[in-house]
Design a protein around this motif. Sequence first.
Motif, PDB file in Angstrom:
ATOM      1  N   LYS A  59       0.846  -1.197   0.000  1.00 16.55           N
ATOM      2  CA  LYS A  59       0.000   0.000   0.000  1.00 16.55           C
ATOM      3  C   LYS A  59       0.887   1.256   0.000  1.00 16.55           C
ATOM      4  O   LYS A  59       0.660   2.198  -0.760  1.00 16.55           O
ATOM      5  N   ALA A  60       1.905   1.240   0.875  1.00 13.67           N
ATOM      6  CA  ALA A  60       2.814   2.381   0.973  1.00 13.67           C
ATOM      7  C   ALA A  60       3.552   2.582  -0.351  1.00 13.67           C
ATOM      8  O   ALA A  60       3.726   3.720  -0.816  1.00 13.67           O
ATOM      9  N   TRP A  61       3.955   1.487  -0.989  1.00 15.57           N
ATOM     10  CA  TRP A  61       4.654   1.551  -2.270  1.00 15.57           C
ATOM     11  C   TRP A  61       3.749   2.199  -3.333  1.00 15.57           C
ATOM     12  O   TRP A  61       4.203   3.017  -4.138  1.00 15.57           O
ATOM     13  N   GLY A  62       2.487   1.840  -3.283  1.00 15.86           N
ATOM     14  CA  GLY A  62       1.533   2.426  -4.225  1.00 15.86           C
ATOM     15  C   GLY A  62       1.374   3.921  -4.013  1.00 15.86           C
ATOM     16  O   GLY A  62       1.329   4.697  -4.978  1.00 15.86           O
ATOM     17  N   LEU A  63       1.308   4.339  -2.744  1.00 20.89           N
ATOM     18  CA  LEU A  63       1.155   5.771  -2.448  1.00 20.89           C
ATOM     19  C   LEU A  63       2.395   6.550  -2.871  1.00 20.89           C
ATOM     20  O   LEU A  63       2.298   7.611  -3.485  1.00 20.89           O
ATOM     21  N   VAL A  64       3.556   6.009  -2.532  1.00 23.60           N
ATOM     22  CA  VAL A  64       4.807   6.672  -2.943  1.00 23.60           C
ATOM     23  C   VAL A  64       4.887   6.710  -4.477  1.00 23.60           C
ATOM     24  O   VAL A  64       5.349   7.687  -5.056  1.00 23.60           O
ATOM     25  N   GLY A  65       4.397   5.655  -5.103  1.00 23.13           N
ATOM     26  CA  GLY A  65       4.404   5.601  -6.575  1.00 23.13           C
ATOM     27  C   GLY A  65       3.613   6.741  -7.190  1.00 23.13           C
ATOM     28  O   GLY A  65       3.982   7.275  -8.236  1.00 23.13           O
ATOM     29  N   LYS A  66       2.512   7.128  -6.528  1.00 20.13           N
ATOM     30  CA  LYS A  66       1.703   8.240  -7.049  1.00 20.13           C
ATOM     31  C   LYS A  66       2.487   9.548  -6.982  1.00 20.13           C
ATOM     32  O   LYS A  66       2.420  10.378  -7.897  1.00 20.13           O
ATOM     33  N   LEU A  67       3.210   9.741  -5.882  1.00 21.05           N
ATOM     34  CA  LEU A  67       4.059  10.942  -5.784  1.00 21.05           C
ATOM     35  C   LEU A  67       5.226  10.837  -6.764  1.00 21.05           C
ATOM     36  O   LEU A  67       5.616  11.817  -7.399  1.00 21.05           O
ATOM     37  N   ASN A  68       5.762   9.633  -6.876  1.00 14.89           N
ATOM     38  CA  ASN A  68       6.921   9.413  -7.740  1.00 14.89           C
ATOM     39  C   ASN A  68       6.609   9.726  -9.202  1.00 14.89           C
ATOM     40  O   ASN A  68       7.459  10.246  -9.931  1.00 14.89           O
ATOM     41  N   ALA A  69       5.362   9.447  -9.605  1.00 15.00           N
ATOM     42  CA  ALA A  69       4.977   9.737 -10.991  1.00 15.00           C
ATOM     43  C   ALA A  69       5.020  11.234 -11.273  1.00 15.00           C
ATOM     44  O   ALA A  69       5.112  11.646 -12.435  1.00 15.00           O
ATOM     45  N   ARG A  70       4.948  12.057 -10.205  1.00 12.72           N
ATOM     46  CA  ARG A  70       5.010  13.523 -10.367  1.00 12.72           C
ATOM     47  C   ARG A  70       6.314  14.080  -9.804  1.00 12.72           C
ATOM     48  O   ARG A  70       6.378  15.250  -9.419  1.00 12.72           O
ATOM     49  N   HIS A  71       7.333  13.247  -9.768  1.00 11.95           N
ATOM     50  CA  HIS A  71       8.593  13.671  -9.135  1.00 11.95           C
ATOM     51  C   HIS A  71       9.205  14.872  -9.849  1.00 11.95           C
ATOM     52  O   HIS A  71       9.713  15.790  -9.206  1.00 11.95           O
ATOM     53  N   MET A  72       9.155  14.865 -11.152  1.00 13.42           N
ATOM     54  CA  MET A  72       9.705  15.987 -11.922  1.00 13.42           C
ATOM     55  C   MET A  72       8.949  17.272 -11.584  1.00 13.42           C
ATOM     56  O   MET A  72       9.558  18.321 -11.362  1.00 13.42           O
ATOM     57  N   LEU A  73       7.636  17.162 -11.520  1.00 14.49           N
ATOM     58  CA  LEU A  73       6.811  18.328 -11.194  1.00 14.49           C
ATOM     59  C   LEU A  73       7.200  18.897  -9.826  1.00 14.49           C
ATOM     60  O   LEU A  73       7.462  20.100  -9.690  1.00 14.49           O
ATOM     61  N   PHE A  74       7.282  18.014  -8.829  1.00 14.58           N
ATOM     62  CA  PHE A  74       7.626  18.488  -7.489  1.00 14.58           C
ATOM     63  C   PHE A  74       9.070  18.998  -7.425  1.00 14.58           C
ATOM     64  O   PHE A  74       9.372  19.908  -6.647  1.00 14.58           O
ATOM     65  N   ALA A  75       9.937  18.406  -8.222  1.00  9.07           N
ATOM     66  CA  ALA A  75      11.332  18.880  -8.250  1.00  9.07           C
ATOM     67  C   ALA A  75      11.373  20.348  -8.677  1.00  9.07           C
ATOM     68  O   ALA A  75      12.092  21.163  -8.088  1.00  9.07           O
ATOM     69  N   TRP A  76      10.591  20.695  -9.688  1.00  2.00           N
ATOM     70  CA  TRP A  76      10.578  22.078 -10.182  1.00  2.00           C
ATOM     71  C   TRP A  76       9.802  23.000  -9.246  1.00  2.00           C
ATOM     72  O   TRP A  76      10.246  24.114  -8.948  1.00  2.00           O
ATOM     73  N   VAL A  77       8.629  22.515  -8.796  1.00  2.00           N
ATOM     74  CA  VAL A  77       7.780  23.369  -7.961  1.00  2.00           C
ATOM     75  C   VAL A  77       8.495  23.724  -6.654  1.00  2.00           C
ATOM     76  O   VAL A  77       8.426  24.860  -6.187  1.00  2.00           O
ATOM     77  N   THR A  78       9.211  22.749  -6.076  1.00  2.00           N
ATOM     78  CA  THR A  78       9.894  23.049  -4.805  1.00  2.00           C
ATOM     79  C   THR A  78      11.066  24.008  -4.999  1.00  2.00           C
ATOM     80  O   THR A  78      11.374  24.778  -4.090  1.00  2.00           O
ATOM     81  N   LEU A  79      11.694  23.972  -6.161  1.00  2.00           N
ATOM     82  CA  LEU A  79      12.735  24.985  -6.417  1.00  2.00           C
ATOM     83  C   LEU A  79      12.106  26.371  -6.330  1.00  2.00           C
ATOM     84  O   LEU A  79      12.649  27.291  -5.716  1.00  2.00           O
ATOM     85  N   GLY A  80      10.939  26.497  -6.959  1.00  2.00           N
ATOM     86  CA  GLY A  80      10.237  27.776  -6.949  1.00  2.00           C
ATOM     87  C   GLY A  80       9.727  28.128  -5.568  1.00  2.00           C
ATOM     88  O   GLY A  80       9.879  29.260  -5.100  1.00  2.00           O
ATOM     89  N   SER A  81       9.143  27.137  -4.866  1.00  2.00           N
ATOM     90  CA  SER A  81       8.548  27.434  -3.557  1.00  2.00           C
ATOM     91  C   SER A  81       9.622  27.817  -2.536  1.00  2.00           C
ATOM     92  O   SER A  81       9.386  28.651  -1.662  1.00  2.00           O
ATOM     93  N   LEU A  82      10.796  27.227  -2.653  1.00  2.00           N
ATOM     94  CA  LEU A  82      11.889  27.593  -1.738  1.00  2.00           C
ATOM     95  C   LEU A  82      12.302  29.053  -1.944  1.00  2.00           C
ATOM     96  O   LEU A  82      12.508  29.799  -0.986  1.00  2.00           O
ATOM     97  N   VAL A  83      12.385  29.442  -3.207  1.00  4.54           N
ATOM     98  CA  VAL A  83      12.775  30.832  -3.509  1.00  4.54           C
ATOM     99  C   VAL A  83      11.681  31.797  -3.051  1.00  4.54           C
ATOM    100  O   VAL A  83      11.972  32.827  -2.419  1.00  4.54           O
ATOM    101  N   VAL A  84      10.424  31.445  -3.334  1.00  4.01           N
ATOM    102  CA  VAL A  84       9.316  32.327  -2.948  1.00  4.01           C
ATOM    103  C   VAL A  84       9.283  32.486  -1.423  1.00  4.01           C
ATOM    104  O   VAL A  84       9.178  33.596  -0.895  1.00  4.01           O
ATOM    105  N   THR A  85       9.406  31.358  -0.705  1.00  6.62           N
ATOM    106  CA  THR A  85       9.374  31.394   0.762  1.00  6.62           C
ATOM    107  C   THR A  85      10.512  32.249   1.307  1.00  6.62           C
ATOM    108  O   THR A  85      10.303  33.128   2.154  1.00  6.62           O
ATOM    109  N   ASP A  86      11.698  31.979   0.805  1.00  9.94           N
ATOM    110  CA  ASP A  86      12.864  32.708   1.300  1.00  9.94           C
ATOM    111  C   ASP A  86      12.767  34.194   0.967  1.00  9.94           C
ATOM    112  O   ASP A  86      13.037  35.049   1.822  1.00  9.94           O
ATOM    113  N   ALA A  87      12.363  34.499  -0.260  1.00  8.60           N
ATOM    114  CA  ALA A  87      12.298  35.906  -0.690  1.00  8.60           C
ATOM    115  C   ALA A  87      11.231  36.653   0.115  1.00  8.60           C
ATOM    116  O   ALA A  87      11.453  37.801   0.527  1.00  8.60           O
TER     117      ALA A  87
END
Lengths: 285, 250
Positions: free
Chosen positions: A240-268
């Motif tokens: 079950k846990a593998w399946g849930l992580v898999g759902k996030l993993n399928a969007r790993h590229m998206l989160f990789a980019w979004v978190t770059l932006g969110s870190l800058v926005v938060t810090d700024a």
Amino acid sequence: MPRTRASAPPGATEVSNVPFSGGVHAPGRARIAARTLREDRWWLQPFVTFVCFSAWLLYGLVRASLQRDYFVADYGYLTPFYSPCLSTSCVPGSTHFGTPFGEWPALIPFAALTLPFLLLFRLTCYYYRKAYYRSFWNSPPACAVPEAHREYSGETRFPLIMQNLHRYFFYAAVVISLINTYDVLHAFRGRDGGFGLGLGTLILLANVVLLWCYTLGCHSCRNIVGGRLNHFSKHPLRYKAWGLVGKLNARHMLFAWVTLGSLVVTDAYIALVSAGTIGDFRIIN
Amino acid sequence: MSYDARFKVWRGDAAGGVLQDYTVEVNEGEVVLDIIHRLQATQAPDLAVRWNCKAGKCGSCSAEINGKPRLLCMTRMSTFTEEQVITVTPLRTFPVMRDLVTDVSFNYQKAREVQAFSPPADLQPGDYRMQQVDVERSQEFRKCIECFLCQDVCHVVRDHEDNKTSFAGPRFLMRVAELDMHPLDTADRRQAAKEEHGLGYCNITKCCTEVCPEHIKITDNALIPLKERVVDRHYDPVVWLGNKIRRRSS
């Protein structure tokens, strides 16, 4: 009988008897002069990636070196770039985990404790590897476009064999995400010390949720929670846990980019509020 | 609605060749393979092209269209504008035989190098009931039609002929992953993936996934999990230490 054309026949646009060399011009392959026949803008994606990553690294380097405007004492906002602040040199109130390090050397950024681990987590991340191998190292710059290097050994030798340590930087990233989560709890504070909620709180909260989505969607995490199993039927919870992580993993590229932006926005945002350039938009207290 | 499309088709063999210009009629709903067949029927009867099912299931008509590895039968003409010149060449990673036909025996050699499924020697028929959750991960990999577009686009062999001896390519690393994930397989796939099939050469740039006509997530679901399994065995210092201690205490 093999047909050989030494000169262009009527209707031919290109005589393809280029000398054999390496890559697509290796002996035996179709002798086509152009090393790639792609006509689309294949260079755009690696170029944009190169510019964005470089800009992010520059921003991070500058902000980590500044050593100021990282904490808003009134509302408990601490930027993730300086978390955790563990020295007596930190601004009072920003040391959520005490001051075990005493006086901090002037030339070393507070971020030196955590930022290297976060950078190594992203540097060895399977998505980022794809992105920077393409955009920084041209290996290859795009699919069916020749790479720039004469020899290639992939990740079989030092230093790239060290990419295999990704899971350890993942563990470090989990610890740092827990610290960031604790920082968010401190941000639910009003000027009078009671409960409060401001735009900064929401930005910090959104950032930490996105950071968790990126961290838990990591390919190493997917392997650890269940990917290494062969008998899923014998481990229903891990499946079950593998399946849930898999759902996030399928969007790993998206989160990789979004978190770059969110870190800058938060810090700024925190830097601007801390410097008094803008005021925090308060919702409660 | 019909129109005349401009094509450049590579004609030749290992000794040399040319990108030959053709103007061919295109009708609504057609794919590139239809145009190649029309070309054969009307202007170039000696044009060599390998094809079979015309349905994207046999993996025969692999070629490169405007520089991208594609199946001729699954590339709709409607994806191009009427003004666009369409260039069709053979796969550029394998030796050319004639025109659009290449010698893909490299892949058959690599297939032979993968040890066959190895169940426990004492397993009798009916001894093991397979659960759906145990096989569904591998079922994705079984969709492979062996068109070898992933092998063609992989820069490890496309740009480095000398790596062909030590690198199996994404299709066969996916096969190794499939067998390693099988609940009943007993062979040591992780050692083989690292030492014999060159898994370390893969730098996960995902071109294999991009070109797969079956939309198999080759990199995310096969190659990276296999890399992580190899890390479990060979590169994880904690696992290594644990194994040492366990061996000493036993």
